[in-house]
Write a protein that holds these residues in place. Sequence first.
Motif, mmCIF file in Angstrom:
data_model
loop_
_atom_site.group_PDB
_atom_site.id
_atom_site.type_symbol
_atom_site.label_atom_id
_atom_site.label_comp_id
_atom_site.label_asym_id
_atom_site.label_seq_id
_atom_site.Cartn_x
_atom_site.Cartn_y
_atom_site.Cartn_z
ATOM 1 N N ILE A 45 54.962 29.541 -29.972
ATOM 2 C CA ILE A 45 55.877 29.306 -31.094
ATOM 3 C C ILE A 45 56.592 27.971 -30.918
ATOM 4 O O ILE A 45 56.719 27.180 -31.855
ATOM 5 C CB ILE A 45 56.892 30.462 -31.202
ATOM 6 N N LYS A 46 57.045 27.698 -29.703
ATOM 7 C CA LYS A 46 57.774 26.453 -29.436
ATOM 8 C C LYS A 46 56.856 25.241 -29.603
ATOM 9 O O LYS A 46 57.253 24.208 -30.156
ATOM 10 C CB LYS A 46 58.363 26.478 -28.028
ATOM 11 N N ALA A 47 55.626 25.347 -29.144
ATOM 12 C CA ALA A 47 54.686 24.235 -29.286
ATOM 13 C C ALA A 47 54.389 23.941 -30.744
ATOM 14 O O ALA A 47 54.213 22.790 -31.145
ATOM 15 C CB ALA A 47 53.390 24.539 -28.530
ATOM 16 N N GLN A 48 54.338 24.977 -31.561
ATOM 17 C CA GLN A 48 54.108 24.775 -32.992
ATOM 18 C C GLN A 48 55.305 24.087 -33.632
ATOM 19 O O GLN A 48 55.164 23.234 -34.505
ATOM 20 C CB GLN A 48 53.854 26.103 -33.692
ATOM 21 N N ALA A 49 56.494 24.454 -33.181
ATOM 22 C CA ALA A 49 57.716 23.919 -33.778
ATOM 23 C C ALA A 49 58.002 22.488 -33.352
ATOM 24 O O ALA A 49 58.765 21.784 -34.008
ATOM 25 C CB ALA A 49 58.899 24.813 -33.426
ATOM 26 N N ASP A 108 49.430 15.381 -26.391
ATOM 27 C CA ASP A 108 49.970 16.632 -25.869
ATOM 28 C C ASP A 108 48.846 17.555 -25.396
ATOM 29 O O ASP A 108 48.976 18.242 -24.381
ATOM 30 C CB ASP A 108 50.790 17.346 -26.940
ATOM 31 N N LYS A 109 47.747 17.575 -26.150
ATOM 32 C CA LYS A 109 46.616 18.419 -25.749
ATOM 33 C C LYS A 109 46.041 17.938 -24.423
ATOM 34 O O LYS A 109 45.722 18.750 -23.541
ATOM 35 C CB LYS A 109 45.535 18.425 -26.820
ATOM 36 N N LEU A 110 45.896 16.608 -24.270
ATOM 37 C CA LEU A 110 45.412 16.064 -23.003
ATOM 38 C C LEU A 110 46.308 16.517 -21.856
ATOM 39 O O LEU A 110 45.834 16.956 -20.799
ATOM 40 C CB LEU A 110 45.383 14.530 -23.084
ATOM 41 N N SER A 111 47.621 16.424 -22.053
ATOM 42 C CA SER A 111 48.572 16.792 -21.012
ATOM 43 C C SER A 111 48.520 18.284 -20.721
ATOM 44 O O SER A 111 48.528 18.704 -19.552
ATOM 45 C CB SER A 111 49.983 16.386 -21.437
ATOM 46 N N ALA A 112 48.472 19.094 -21.785
ATOM 47 C CA ALA A 112 48.433 20.544 -21.596
ATOM 48 C C ALA A 112 47.156 20.978 -20.885
ATOM 49 O O ALA A 112 47.178 21.856 -20.020
ATOM 50 C CB ALA A 112 48.558 21.248 -22.942
ATOM 51 N N ASP A 113 46.035 20.358 -21.242
ATOM 52 C CA ASP A 113 44.771 20.679 -20.576
ATOM 53 C C ASP A 113 44.840 20.334 -19.091
ATOM 54 O O ASP A 113 44.312 21.069 -18.241
ATOM 55 C CB ASP A 113 43.611 19.934 -21.235
ATOM 56 N N LEU A 114 45.472 19.215 -18.760
ATOM 57 C CA LEU A 114 45.639 18.851 -17.347
ATOM 58 C C LEU A 114 46.488 19.887 -16.621
ATOM 59 O O LEU A 114 46.152 20.306 -15.504
ATOM 60 C CB LEU A 114 46.292 17.473 -17.227
ATOM 61 N N ALA A 153 48.971 19.079 -38.310
ATOM 62 C CA ALA A 153 49.768 20.158 -37.734
ATOM 63 C C ALA A 153 49.013 21.463 -37.897
ATOM 64 O O ALA A 153 48.393 21.739 -38.916
ATOM 65 C CB ALA A 153 51.115 20.232 -38.439
ATOM 66 N N CYS A 154 49.088 22.298 -36.866
ATOM 67 C CA CYS A 154 48.384 23.571 -36.878
ATOM 68 C C CYS A 154 49.380 24.695 -36.646
ATOM 69 O O CYS A 154 50.427 24.505 -36.060
ATOM 70 C CB CYS A 154 47.344 23.630 -35.747
ATOM 71 N N SER A 155 49.016 25.908 -37.049
ATOM 72 C CA SER A 155 49.802 27.050 -36.614
ATOM 73 C C SER A 155 49.526 27.243 -35.139
ATOM 74 O O SER A 155 48.453 26.931 -34.647
ATOM 75 C CB SER A 155 49.401 28.295 -37.398
ATOM 76 N N SER A 156 50.527 27.764 -34.395
ATOM 77 C CA SER A 156 50.406 27.683 -32.950
ATOM 78 C C SER A 156 49.559 28.770 -32.343
ATOM 79 O O SER A 156 48.917 28.568 -31.338
ATOM 80 C CB SER A 156 51.798 27.702 -32.311
ATOM 81 N N LYS A 170 45.523 24.387 -30.206
ATOM 82 C CA LYS A 170 46.410 24.330 -31.353
ATOM 83 C C LYS A 170 47.666 23.511 -31.079
ATOM 84 O O LYS A 170 48.603 23.536 -31.882
ATOM 85 C CB LYS A 170 46.781 25.749 -31.789
ATOM 86 N N VAL A 171 47.697 22.784 -29.951
ATOM 87 C CA VAL A 171 48.812 21.882 -29.669
ATOM 88 C C VAL A 171 48.794 20.777 -30.706
ATOM 89 O O VAL A 171 47.732 20.326 -31.151
ATOM 90 C CB VAL A 171 48.703 21.320 -28.241
ATOM 91 N N SER A 172 49.972 20.288 -31.084
ATOM 92 C CA SER A 172 50.110 19.510 -32.311
ATOM 93 C C SER A 172 49.468 18.138 -32.316
ATOM 94 O O SER A 172 49.185 17.600 -33.371
ATOM 95 C CB SER A 172 51.597 19.368 -32.670
ATOM 96 N N ASN A 173 49.258 17.497 -31.178
ATOM 97 C CA ASN A 173 48.641 16.169 -31.215
ATOM 98 C C ASN A 173 47.808 15.907 -29.971
ATOM 99 O O ASN A 173 47.937 16.610 -28.950
ATOM 100 C CB ASN A 173 49.698 15.077 -31.428
ATOM 101 N N PRO A 174 46.919 14.907 -30.014
ATOM 102 C CA PRO A 174 45.949 14.711 -28.938
ATOM 103 C C PRO A 174 46.541 14.404 -27.567
ATOM 104 O O PRO A 174 46.012 14.858 -26.556
ATOM 105 C CB PRO A 174 45.110 13.527 -29.452
#
Length: 455
Positions: free
Chosen positions: A372-376, A397-403, A28-31, A391-395
């Motif tokens: 803030i919401k993504a961190q939570a 989600d990061k793949l999806s956000a990058d798309l 987990a990372c700070s957002s 800084k998205v919480s997992n891989p």
Amino acid sequence: MFGLAKSRRLRGALAGTVGVGLVLGAAACSSSSDSSDDDTASAASIDCAPYKTFGDLKGKTVSVYTGIVTPEDKAYKDSYKPFEDCTGVTIKYEGDKSFETQILVRAKAGNPPDLAIVPQPGLLKQLVATGKAVAAPAEVSANVDKFWGADWKAYGTVDGKFYAAPSGASVKSLVWYSPSEFKDAGYTVPTTLDELKTLTDKMVADKKKPWCAGIASGEATGWPLTDWMEDFMLRLSGPETYDKWVNHDIPFNGPDSTAALDAVGAYLKNPAYVNGGLGDVKSIATTTFQEAGLPILDGTCSLHRMASFYAANFPAGTKVAEDGDVFAFYLPGKDATSKPVLGGGEFNLAFADRPEVKAFQTYLSTDTWANIKAQASQGWISANKGLDTSKVSNPIDKLSADLLQNPSTTFRFDGSDQMPAAVGSNAIFKQMTNWITGQDTKTTVDNVEKAWPAK
């Protein structure tokens, strides 16, 4: 009446399961720089100045009504606290599993909430048609112009008037696979539809049943096939034709949609390709969508087309990451440069124009709130361009956000969720189920076309 069943049943099927027992491949990372190191960001971590322009809001209350219930509601409530601390406004959150029917009842009765989190553009249009919704303030419109693409703003617009900023988002154009199988067998992630077909044939040559699939989902059985068809409509005919198809400006049984369903059939109705570890082609109809991708873990199937939320269905201890037990790749387009993406999302629609409601809408349309919401939240992303995807919480989600943030991406909302209920949550589900168990393509698309209500 627009189709609501698919998103409602998905939320119900996944509620309370997201992330249970999964090893998501990232700590987990700070957002963002906007948030503190505490579990919940404090007022000091955001700029309060934008909300002072709405006047003295201390002691005011804003009611929020949504279908997002426990345990997913906690992250929402936590993400509202910085705004509450800045402004003195109290956010009254109400989650209701019957939201998608009750919000219409409440709006028509003149008893709507101040703000509703609406899960489909079709429902948003219905709510605007009640005459109770109010247009978004200028501050929200400016934020959406800054942080989202024109396609997303269009989904929050009705009859040329902008009403609702986007909130969360999901990506459906993904294929789940085993990274270790790919490495051991020398497979590479395909970047075009032709390469996907070549990969599938290579797996068959290696004595495998490449694909696994399942469409059983109670009364909504058949819905995963609508996602398959929508993905191929986008890829084979393009976004403009897709929009015409969704809006019934072209018939459901026209050449484009017929070709899309045939393209799906080339995979799912091919006994050499399916249903790895589960049975024959007809077993797709009796396999639940939750179970369908699990054979990837034991190597009896290799590929499963399903949305980003499918991560929740793998058993405890499964590492979901590029170097893990399972991961996903983007379902490619016709060429390596185009990026059609099918997905879903939510919108913040107001029924009051008091200053405190406008201020809260503005907060929800910022990059600050998105981070803030993504961190939570584990399993939550947004198409907000200000979201720090590193800084998205997992891989997954990061793949999806990058798309979602890729400049080449052309996003389109789930089609059946925008169609009238007689089609989008009834005829299309039933006819797709009949199709996978033996009905021909022409009969299938003709029957869906016949179900379309007259204008």
